[in-house]
Design a protein around this motif. Structure first.
Motif, PDB file in Angstrom:
ATOM      1  N   VAL A  10       0.851  -1.185   0.000  1.00 62.22           N
ATOM      2  CA  VAL A  10       0.000   0.000   0.000  1.00 62.22           C
ATOM      3  C   VAL A  10       0.889   1.238   0.000  1.00 62.22           C
ATOM      4  N   THR A  11       0.747   2.030  -1.021  1.00 59.69           N
ATOM      5  CA  THR A  11       1.541   3.249  -1.137  1.00 59.69           C
ATOM      6  C   THR A  11       0.719   4.425  -0.644  1.00 59.69           C
ATOM      7  N   MET A  12       1.186   5.033   0.414  1.00 57.89           N
ATOM      8  CA  MET A  12       0.478   6.180   0.955  1.00 57.89           C
ATOM      9  C   MET A  12       0.730   7.393   0.079  1.00 57.89           C
ATOM     10  N   PRO A  13      -0.303   8.178  -0.221  1.00 61.23           N
ATOM     11  CA  PRO A  13      -0.120   9.352  -1.063  1.00 61.23           C
ATOM     12  C   PRO A  13       0.761  10.387  -0.365  1.00 61.23           C
ATOM     13  N   SER A  14       1.702  10.940  -1.091  1.00 63.37           N
ATOM     14  CA  SER A  14       2.579  11.958  -0.515  1.00 63.37           C
ATOM     15  C   SER A  14       1.812  13.262  -0.403  1.00 63.37           C
ATOM     16  N   ARG A  15       2.008  13.945   0.714  1.00 61.54           N
ATOM     17  CA  ARG A  15       1.270  15.175   0.967  1.00 61.54           C
ATOM     18  C   ARG A  15       2.232  16.310   1.304  1.00 61.54           C
ATOM     19  N   ALA A  16       1.651  17.495   1.390  1.00 57.51           N
ATOM     20  CA  ALA A  16       2.439  18.692   1.666  1.00 57.51           C
ATOM     21  C   ALA A  16       3.099  18.604   3.037  1.00 57.51           C
ATOM     22  N   THR A  17       4.234  19.267   3.166  1.00 57.00           N
ATOM     23  CA  THR A  17       4.915  19.374   4.457  1.00 57.00           C
ATOM     24  C   THR A  17       4.219  20.444   5.283  1.00 57.00           C
ATOM     25  N   MET A  18       3.769  20.089   6.484  1.00 60.95           N
ATOM     26  CA  MET A  18       3.051  21.015   7.353  1.00 60.95           C
ATOM     27  C   MET A  18       3.954  21.435   8.504  1.00 60.95           C
ATOM     28  N   LEU A  19       4.120  22.727   8.687  1.00 56.16           N
ATOM     29  CA  LEU A  19       4.953  23.274   9.752  1.00 56.16           C
ATOM     30  C   LEU A  19       4.110  24.217  10.615  1.00 56.16           C
ATOM     31  N   GLY A  20       4.377  24.219  11.907  1.00 61.84           N
ATOM     32  CA  GLY A  20       3.627  25.075  12.816  1.00 61.84           C
ATOM     33  C   GLY A  20       2.310  24.462  13.229  1.00 61.84           C
ATOM     34  N   VAL A  21       1.649  25.112  14.182  1.00 61.93           N
ATOM     35  CA  VAL A  21       0.375  24.631  14.732  1.00 61.93           C
ATOM     36  C   VAL A  21      -0.723  25.606  14.341  1.00 61.93           C
ATOM     37  N   PRO A  22      -1.658  25.196  13.484  1.00 61.40           N
ATOM     38  CA  PRO A  22      -2.732  26.112  13.085  1.00 61.40           C
ATOM     39  C   PRO A  22      -3.619  26.502  14.255  1.00 61.40           C
ATOM     40  N   GLY A  23      -3.932  27.789  14.336  1.00 61.91           N
ATOM     41  CA  GLY A  23      -4.819  28.282  15.384  1.00 61.91           C
ATOM     42  C   GLY A  23      -4.159  28.576  16.708  1.00 61.91           C
ATOM     43  N   ASP A  24      -2.859  28.388  16.818  1.00 64.43           N
ATOM     44  CA  ASP A  24      -2.192  28.556  18.115  1.00 64.43           C
ATOM     45  C   ASP A  24      -2.247  30.008  18.593  1.00 64.43           C
ATOM     46  N   VAL A  25      -2.012  30.950  17.691  1.00 68.98           N
ATOM     47  CA  VAL A  25      -2.032  32.368  18.078  1.00 68.98           C
ATOM     48  C   VAL A  25      -3.421  32.762  18.566  1.00 68.98           C
ATOM     49  N   ALA A  26      -4.464  32.315  17.858  1.00 66.11           N
ATOM     50  CA  ALA A  26      -5.830  32.644  18.258  1.00 66.11           C
ATOM     51  C   ALA A  26      -6.154  32.063  19.629  1.00 66.11           C
ATOM     52  N   ARG A  27      -5.738  30.821  19.873  1.00 62.94           N
ATOM     53  CA  ARG A  27      -6.006  30.214  21.182  1.00 62.94           C
ATOM     54  C   ARG A  27      -5.282  30.969  22.294  1.00 62.94           C
ATOM     55  N   ARG A  28      -4.050  31.368  22.051  1.00 61.19           N
ATOM     56  CA  ARG A  28      -3.301  32.127  23.061  1.00 61.19           C
ATOM     57  C   ARG A  28      -4.012  33.436  23.395  1.00 61.19           C
ATOM     58  N   ARG A  29      -4.493  34.136  22.353  1.00 62.88           N
ATOM     59  CA  ARG A  29      -5.177  35.402  22.588  1.00 62.88           C
ATOM     60  C   ARG A  29      -6.494  35.192  23.317  1.00 62.88           C
ATOM     61  N   GLY A  30      -7.186  34.107  22.989  1.00 60.60           N
ATOM     62  CA  GLY A  30      -8.425  33.802  23.694  1.00 60.60           C
ATOM     63  C   GLY A  30      -8.186  33.562  25.174  1.00 60.60           C
TER      64      GLY A  30
END
Length: 250
Positions: A10-30
């Motif tokens: 089973v060959t897993m599809p290659s995907r984009a490289t993801m860096l950082g945590v989405p939404g982290d700044v918003a959660r900190r401000r909240g």
């Protein structure tokens, strides 16, 4: 004679490289909008109790009683506003997670920077870098409907005040990223992506900014013409890797 079972690869599809945590700044401000007032109210309450108990001889006891009364009034107001103060930020964080999920389906030739902090201090929700270009993506997770009418962005049928315009916000982010990369801002495409179903029309352009829903984002990016070769992409990614990326609450 035993038959050997063929192993399926089973060959897993290659995907984009993801860096950082989405939404982290918003959660900190909240969290900041909730915790900072609570700490201040706790300090006022402690000061008031100290005055009532005679712990501070420079002020009469009735000042402590007055301070406690004001603290309880402020605490009641804060209790009523607390859901609104925190909800918008955490809802925004959820929107950024939805956009990041769509961006993760891009091919491995793409690199996604979530929560990128520019040298001027401005934070960018997402920067997508791939053969099709460099994209500054601002996430919006609003209630109601969003549409473009007579060259205006309308939210629930009303035009937004200039100071709340996401168009202006994206322009500033594009200029900041262009300065960090030392390139012309025209080489960077600004985008506003609406999480959810608020923006029902297909991808559209308002001034120089592209607007779309999160369901249209991946197809839009894939459909763009190739603009950068591998060497150019490597240089851009190397520069962005020197900037600060949010890594989550720890």
């Amino acid at each position: 004679m035993k038959k050997e079972k063929e192993k399926e690869t089973v060959t897993m599809p290659s995907r984009a490289t993801m860096l950082g945590v989405p939404g982290d700044v918003a959660r900190r401000r909240g969290l900041q909008n909730i915790l900072v007032p609570l700490v201040c109210l706790g300090f006022m309450m402690g000061l008031g109790l100290g005055l009532l108990m005679g712990g501070f001889h420079l002020l009469p006891w009735w000042v402590g009683f007055l301070l406690l009364g004001l603290t309880f009034v402020a605490l009641g107001g804060f209790y009523q506003s607390m859901p609104r103060r925190g909800y918008s930020y955490f809802k925004g964080a959820r929107g950024e997670e939805m956009i990041a999920s769509e961006l993760s389906h891009l091919p491995s030739t793409w690199t996604i920077f979530n929560g990128l902090i520019l040298p001027n201090g401005r934070d960018v929700d997402h920067v997508a870098v791939g053969p099709q270009g460099i994209f500054v993506i601002e996430t919006k997770h609003w209630r109601g409907t969003v549409e473009i009418d007579q060259h205006q962005l309308l939210a629930n049928g009303r035009a937004l005040p200039v100071e709340r315009s996401p168009i202006l916000q994206v322009r500033r982010s594009v200029m900041g990223l262009a300065a960090a990369l030392q390139m012309d801002a025209k080489e960077i495409q600004g985008m506003i992506c609406f999480a959810g179903t608020q923006f029902v029309d297909g991808a559209q352009t308002l001034d120089e900014i592209v607007l779309c829903s999160h369901l249209q984002l991946e197809a839009y990016l894939r459909g763009r013409a190739v603009r950068f070769d591998d060497a150019s992409l490597a240089r851009v990614i190397a520069t962005l890797n020197t900037l600060t990326i949010t890594e989550g609450l720890s």
